[in-house]
Design an enzyme around this catalytic site. Structure first.
Site, mmCIF file in Angstrom:
data_model
loop_
_atom_site.group_PDB
_atom_site.id
_atom_site.type_symbol
_atom_site.label_atom_id
_atom_site.label_comp_id
_atom_site.label_asym_id
_atom_site.label_seq_id
_atom_site.Cartn_x
_atom_site.Cartn_y
_atom_site.Cartn_z
ATOM 1 N N CYS A 1 6.709 -12.456 6.396
ATOM 2 C CA CYS A 1 5.430 -12.996 5.944
ATOM 3 C C CYS A 1 5.595 -14.393 5.332
ATOM 4 C CB CYS A 1 4.754 -11.995 5.007
ATOM 5 S SG CYS A 1 2.975 -12.213 4.948
ATOM 6 N N GLU B 1 9.371 -3.502 5.078
ATOM 7 C CA GLU B 1 9.977 -2.898 3.877
ATOM 8 C C GLU B 1 8.965 -2.087 3.072
ATOM 9 O OE1 GLU B 1 9.096 -5.972 4.202
ATOM 10 O OE2 GLU B 1 8.192 -6.709 2.352
ATOM 11 N N HIS C 1 5.317 -6.749 6.906
ATOM 12 C CA HIS C 1 6.256 -6.190 5.920
ATOM 13 C C HIS C 1 6.766 -4.833 6.389
ATOM 14 C CE1 HIS C 1 5.242 -9.090 2.726
ATOM 15 N NE2 HIS C 1 4.055 -9.081 3.286
HETATM 16 N N1 GLN Z 1 -0.561 -15.663 2.739
HETATM 17 C C1 GLN Z 1 0.713 -15.791 2.095
HETATM 18 C C2 GLN Z 1 1.252 -17.216 2.180
HETATM 19 O O1 GLN Z 1 0.658 -18.063 2.756
HETATM 20 C C3 GLN Z 1 1.736 -14.841 2.686
HETATM 21 C C4 GLN Z 1 1.409 -13.410 2.331
HETATM 22 C C5 GLN Z 1 2.606 -12.493 2.295
HETATM 23 O O2 GLN Z 1 3.752 -12.922 2.204
HETATM 24 N N2 GLN Z 1 2.328 -11.215 2.287
HETATM 25 O O3 GLN Z 1 2.295 -17.473 1.684
#
Ligand code: GLN
Length: 222
Positions: A105, A198, A196
């Site tokens: 992410c 995890e 994710h």
């Molecule tokens: N939207 C977040 C960002 O731009 C990422 C979200 C996440 O890591 N769950 O960093």
């Protein structure tokens, strides 16, 4: 600069994952979801080292870790902290030298060469030849558990304000899609996923990270 990954398929299968000694995986611990990664790594028999300073990553004899996890969180905050704590160059150099790396992410956003809709001043490490669009799934999939199809079968993972990969370079393999959207990529020893694993107990991405360690032995003798 990244080595070519030799197995375009079978990336989740764990083939060849004999671990001779306990590997140490550095988890960037400046902000975001660190603990869940440590739990998955622990269950797989790896040691976790929390990375907050350059000295946590790099000792006098070389790298202190065998692999790296860049967790989810807020990518613009992590980016700022990476630079504040002097980790930008050491992280970039280690990854470009082939340190096996998993970004989830926000971690994927940090890896990418190009970030669309960045926060003001936001940069990235620029080690993965991909363009990511932040918060691409909007409120629809703001926070959802999703079963994704991958080349290795279905995986159950969590999406939280997830980015989408909107373009990839020629050396980048797509490993996961959500409908048509690219949400997982692989280049050299780098894996970037928009979701994710995890948070749902899906350990195969971390196991895959551990299988890549053999090819990279820069670690200082301990
Ligand atoms: N939207 C977040 C960002 O731009 C990422 C979200 C996440 O890591 N769950 O960093």
């Amino acid at each position: 600069m990244c080595p070519t990954y030799p197995h375009p398929t079978g990336w989740l299968s764990g083939a060849g994952d004999q671990m001779n000694s306990t590997p140490t995986v550095g988890v960037l611990a400046l902000q975001g979801g660190v603990r869940e990664h440590a739990e998955v790594l622990d269950a797989l028999g790896a040691r976790t080292a929390l990375l907050r300073t350059p000295a946590d990553l790099l000792g006098p004899d070389g790298l202190r870790v065998d692999a790296l996890v860049l967790p989810g969180g807020e990518s613009s905050v992590i980016d700022r902290l990476i630079r504040t704590f002097g980790l930008y160059d050491p992280l970039q150099e280690a990854i470009l030298a082939g340190l096996p790396t998993l970004g989830t992410c926000a971690g994927l956003i940090l890896l990418a060469n190009r970030v669309e809709d960045p926060a003001p001043g936001q940069q990235s490490l620029g080690v993965l030849d991909a363009t990511v669009l932040r918060n691409a799934f909007g409120s629809q999939v703001d926070s959802a558990e999703v079963e994704l199809e991958t080349a290795e079968g279905p995986v159950r993972v969590a999406f939280i304000r997830a980015p989408e990969v909107v373009a990839v370079g020629p050396g980048v393999e797509v490993i996961a899609r959500r409908s048509q959207a690219i949400v997982g990529v692989h280049q050299g020893a780098i894996t970037g996923i928009a979701f994710h694993p995890e948070l749902t107990g899906e350990a195969r991405f971390h196991r895959h990270l551990l299988t890549q360690i053999g090819g990279h032995q820069q670690r200082a003798a301990s």
